[in-house]
Write a protein that holds these residues in place. Sequence first.
Motif, PDB file in Angstrom:
ATOM      1  N   LEU A   1     -66.829  52.667  21.819  1.00 41.02           N
ATOM      2  CA  LEU A   1     -66.918  51.250  22.151  1.00 41.02           C
ATOM      3  C   LEU A   1     -67.368  50.480  20.918  1.00 41.02           C
ATOM      4  O   LEU A   1     -68.340  50.873  20.259  1.00 41.02           O
ATOM      5  CB  LEU A   1     -67.928  51.035  23.278  1.00 41.02           C
ATOM      6  N   TYR A   2     -66.702  49.395  20.604  1.00 34.53           N
ATOM      7  CA  TYR A   2     -67.096  48.521  19.500  1.00 34.53           C
ATOM      8  C   TYR A   2     -67.665  47.249  20.110  1.00 34.53           C
ATOM      9  O   TYR A   2     -66.972  46.541  20.844  1.00 34.53           O
ATOM     10  CB  TYR A   2     -65.891  48.193  18.617  1.00 34.53           C
ATOM     11  N   MET A   3     -68.948  46.968  19.807  1.00 35.93           N
ATOM     12  CA  MET A   3     -69.634  45.870  20.474  1.00 35.93           C
ATOM     13  C   MET A   3     -70.503  45.086  19.500  1.00 35.93           C
ATOM     14  O   MET A   3     -70.853  45.578  18.420  1.00 35.93           O
ATOM     15  CB  MET A   3     -70.503  46.418  21.613  1.00 35.93           C
ATOM     16  N   ASP A   4     -70.827  43.884  19.921  1.00 39.11           N
ATOM     17  CA  ASP A   4     -71.845  43.120  19.206  1.00 39.11           C
ATOM     18  C   ASP A   4     -72.799  42.526  20.233  1.00 39.11           C
ATOM     19  O   ASP A   4     -72.506  42.505  21.436  1.00 39.11           O
ATOM     20  CB  ASP A   4     -71.236  42.048  18.297  1.00 39.11           C
ATOM     21  N   SER A   5     -73.953  42.076  19.752  1.00 39.80           N
ATOM     22  CA  SER A   5     -74.934  41.492  20.666  1.00 39.80           C
ATOM     23  C   SER A   5     -75.819  40.535  19.896  1.00 39.80           C
ATOM     24  O   SER A   5     -75.801  40.498  18.658  1.00 39.80           O
ATOM     25  CB  SER A   5     -75.796  42.584  21.314  1.00 39.80           C
TER      26      SER A   5
ATOM     27  N   VAL B   1     -70.892  44.453  14.015  1.00 42.65           N
ATOM     28  CA  VAL B   1     -70.247  45.267  15.046  1.00 42.65           C
ATOM     29  C   VAL B   1     -70.858  46.667  15.022  1.00 42.65           C
ATOM     30  O   VAL B   1     -70.909  47.316  13.983  1.00 42.65           O
ATOM     31  CB  VAL B   1     -68.727  45.360  14.813  1.00 42.65           C
ATOM     32  N   ILE B   2     -71.319  47.116  16.190  1.00 42.83           N
ATOM     33  CA  ILE B   2     -71.890  48.447  16.339  1.00 42.83           C
ATOM     34  C   ILE B   2     -70.973  49.244  17.259  1.00 42.83           C
ATOM     35  O   ILE B   2     -70.487  48.725  18.269  1.00 42.83           O
ATOM     36  CB  ILE B   2     -73.301  48.401  16.945  1.00 42.83           C
ATOM     37  N   ALA B   3     -70.723  50.497  16.898  1.00 37.80           N
ATOM     38  CA  ALA B   3     -69.917  51.363  17.756  1.00 37.80           C
ATOM     39  C   ALA B   3     -70.818  52.323  18.508  1.00 37.80           C
ATOM     40  O   ALA B   3     -71.885  52.711  18.023  1.00 37.80           O
ATOM     41  CB  ALA B   3     -68.898  52.137  16.933  1.00 37.80           C
ATOM     42  N   ALA B   4     -70.397  52.696  19.701  1.00 38.61           N
ATOM     43  CA  ALA B   4     -71.137  53.673  20.497  1.00 38.61           C
ATOM     44  C   ALA B   4     -70.147  54.673  21.077  1.00 38.61           C
ATOM     45  O   ALA B   4     -69.168  54.278  21.712  1.00 38.61           O
ATOM     46  CB  ALA B   4     -71.914  52.993  21.614  1.00 38.61           C
ATOM     47  N   ASP B   5     -70.382  55.950  20.826  1.00 39.53           N
ATOM     48  CA  ASP B   5     -69.577  56.997  21.439  1.00 39.53           C
ATOM     49  C   ASP B   5     -70.190  57.361  22.779  1.00 39.53           C
ATOM     50  O   ASP B   5     -71.382  57.697  22.860  1.00 39.53           O
ATOM     51  CB  ASP B   5     -69.536  58.235  20.537  1.00 39.53           C
ATOM     52  N   VAL B   6     -69.380  57.286  23.839  1.00 43.43           N
ATOM     53  CA  VAL B   6     -69.857  57.611  25.178  1.00 43.43           C
ATOM     54  C   VAL B   6     -68.916  58.629  25.801  1.00 43.43           C
ATOM     55  O   VAL B   6     -67.760  58.756  25.398  1.00 43.43           O
ATOM     56  CB  VAL B   6     -69.953  56.354  26.074  1.00 43.43           C
ATOM     57  N   ARG B   7     -69.439  59.338  26.780  1.00 41.67           N
ATOM     58  CA  ARG B   7     -68.624  60.262  27.562  1.00 41.67           C
ATOM     59  C   ARG B   7     -68.530  59.680  28.975  1.00 41.67           C
ATOM     60  O   ARG B   7     -69.478  59.803  29.753  1.00 41.67           O
ATOM     61  CB  ARG B   7     -69.266  61.654  27.591  1.00 41.67           C
ATOM     62  N   PRO B   8     -67.417  59.012  29.282  1.00 42.48           N
ATOM     63  CA  PRO B   8     -67.320  58.308  30.567  1.00 42.48           C
ATOM     64  C   PRO B   8     -67.607  59.237  31.741  1.00 42.48           C
ATOM     65  O   PRO B   8     -67.111  60.362  31.804  1.00 42.48           O
ATOM     66  CB  PRO B   8     -65.865  57.828  30.587  1.00 42.48           C
TER      67      PRO B   8
ATOM     68  N   GLN C   1     -80.696  53.277  15.498  1.00 36.22           N
ATOM     69  CA  GLN C   1     -79.948  53.949  14.446  1.00 36.22           C
ATOM     70  C   GLN C   1     -80.350  55.409  14.298  1.00 36.22           C
ATOM     71  O   GLN C   1     -79.639  56.188  13.654  1.00 36.22           O
ATOM     72  CB  GLN C   1     -80.116  53.209  13.130  1.00 36.22           C
ATOM     73  N   GLY C   2     -81.469  55.786  14.907  1.00 34.55           N
ATOM     74  CA  GLY C   2     -81.865  57.187  14.858  1.00 34.55           C
ATOM     75  C   GLY C   2     -80.897  58.093  15.597  1.00 34.55           C
ATOM     76  O   GLY C   2     -80.864  59.297  15.382  1.00 34.55           O
ATOM     77  N   GLN C   3     -80.107  57.496  16.507  1.00 35.96           N
ATOM     78  CA  GLN C   3     -79.137  58.282  17.246  1.00 35.96           C
ATOM     79  C   GLN C   3     -77.760  58.218  16.598  1.00 35.96           C
ATOM     80  O   GLN C   3     -76.772  58.617  17.197  1.00 35.96           O
ATOM     81  CB  GLN C   3     -79.023  57.761  18.686  1.00 35.96           C
ATOM     82  N   THR C   4     -77.672  57.704  15.400  1.00 37.47           N
ATOM     83  CA  THR C   4     -76.383  57.567  14.734  1.00 37.47           C
ATOM     84  C   THR C   4     -75.698  58.918  14.615  1.00 37.47           C
ATOM     85  O   THR C   4     -76.304  59.896  14.189  1.00 37.47           O
ATOM     86  CB  THR C   4     -76.551  56.953  13.330  1.00 37.47           C
ATOM     87  N   SER C   5     -74.441  58.958  14.991  1.00 36.01           N
ATOM     88  CA  SER C   5     -73.708  60.220  14.975  1.00 36.01           C
ATOM     89  C   SER C   5     -73.210  60.549  13.586  1.00 36.01           C
ATOM     90  O   SER C   5     -72.969  59.667  12.759  1.00 36.01           O
ATOM     91  CB  SER C   5     -72.515  60.142  15.940  1.00 36.01           C
ATOM     92  N   ALA C   6     -73.062  61.829  13.327  1.00 36.32           N
ATOM     93  CA  ALA C   6     -72.510  62.273  12.062  1.00 36.32           C
ATOM     94  C   ALA C   6     -70.985  62.224  12.138  1.00 36.32           C
ATOM     95  O   ALA C   6     -70.408  62.046  13.198  1.00 36.32           O
ATOM     96  CB  ALA C   6     -72.981  63.693  11.762  1.00 36.32           C
TER      97      ALA C   6
ATOM     98  N   CYS D   1     -67.013  49.317  11.932  1.00 38.38           N
ATOM     99  CA  CYS D   1     -68.346  49.010  12.443  1.00 38.38           C
ATOM    100  C   CYS D   1     -69.396  49.293  11.378  1.00 38.38           C
ATOM    101  O   CYS D   1     -69.121  49.951  10.371  1.00 38.38           O
ATOM    102  CB  CYS D   1     -68.637  49.846  13.686  1.00 38.38           C
ATOM    103  N   ARG D   2     -70.619  48.785  11.604  1.00 40.92           N
ATOM    104  CA  ARG D   2     -71.729  49.047  10.686  1.00 40.92           C
ATOM    105  C   ARG D   2     -72.194  50.489  10.793  1.00 40.92           C
ATOM    106  O   ARG D   2     -72.493  51.125   9.796  1.00 40.92           O
ATOM    107  CB  ARG D   2     -72.886  48.104  10.982  1.00 40.92           C
ATOM    108  N   TYR D   3     -72.320  50.990  12.017  1.00 42.05           N
ATOM    109  CA  TYR D   3     -72.681  52.383  12.250  1.00 42.05           C
ATOM    110  C   TYR D   3     -72.286  52.756  13.675  1.00 42.05           C
ATOM    111  O   TYR D   3     -71.920  51.896  14.486  1.00 42.05           O
ATOM    112  CB  TYR D   3     -74.179  52.637  12.008  1.00 42.05           C
ATOM    113  N   VAL D   4     -72.325  54.051  13.956  1.00 38.06           N
ATOM    114  CA  VAL D   4     -71.954  54.577  15.264  1.00 38.06           C
ATOM    115  C   VAL D   4     -73.172  55.197  15.927  1.00 38.06           C
ATOM    116  O   VAL D   4     -73.872  56.007  15.317  1.00 38.06           O
ATOM    117  CB  VAL D   4     -70.845  55.644  15.147  1.00 38.06           C
TER     118      VAL D   4
END
Length: 213
Positions: A157-161, A167-174, A192-197, A204-207
């Motif tokens: 997901l690519y989102m902003d707030s 833009v921040i991306a988030a990997d999710v498992r639906p 950002q501590g949960q940023t994926s490798a 995006c800025r980070y995932v």
Amino acid sequence: MKEDDDIADFQAEVAALLLEHVRAPLLEDQHVRGVLPAPDGAPAVRVALGDRDVSDPARLTAYEIPRASGGEPLTAHDVVALLRTVHTGTHVYPADRVTAVMGMDLYLVDPTQVQEAPFTTDDWSATLLRCLAQPSQDRPPPRLRGFLFREGGLLRLYMDSDEVPGVIAADVRPGGALTALLAALPSLLGEQGQTSAGPKDPHCRYVVDLTHW
């Protein structure tokens, strides 16, 4: 009356959910060719299925699905799952549950006698994307800027707030905990501590890795 409102809301939710299956098949080559409120205020909804672009009633099959089953209300997603089951394979209907309407064969579905088809990953993904694209006024989530289906059943997901710049991306498992995920997204995007490798994503800025949420 509240009961009438509940029936109307149910029918409207089913119609809204099934809109996407006018073009995209609900199952195999079968598309939604109609969603009808049951007549006389009956607590049910009717859905007509057939090949894409078909409008000849003789080539359509309609199913009537009640608002509730075993005393428990059904959701629009339950209707989708039931339709996928009853429209595939062989199902024997008693004579009193087979009729016709507007030139279409009409089958009256008893949900207690049908095993719902499982909810697919794409179903969960579509539900999540719809919630993000059309947020509730009570609790608007971050704004959806884009998305990407990824290997292993993941959705990016690519989102902003207002809380986090860019833009921040988030990997999710639906999956089934969508309500909890939607509620937590605003705060999770800034972790950002949960940023994926993995390879850098230029979109995006980070995932943020939320695959275990």
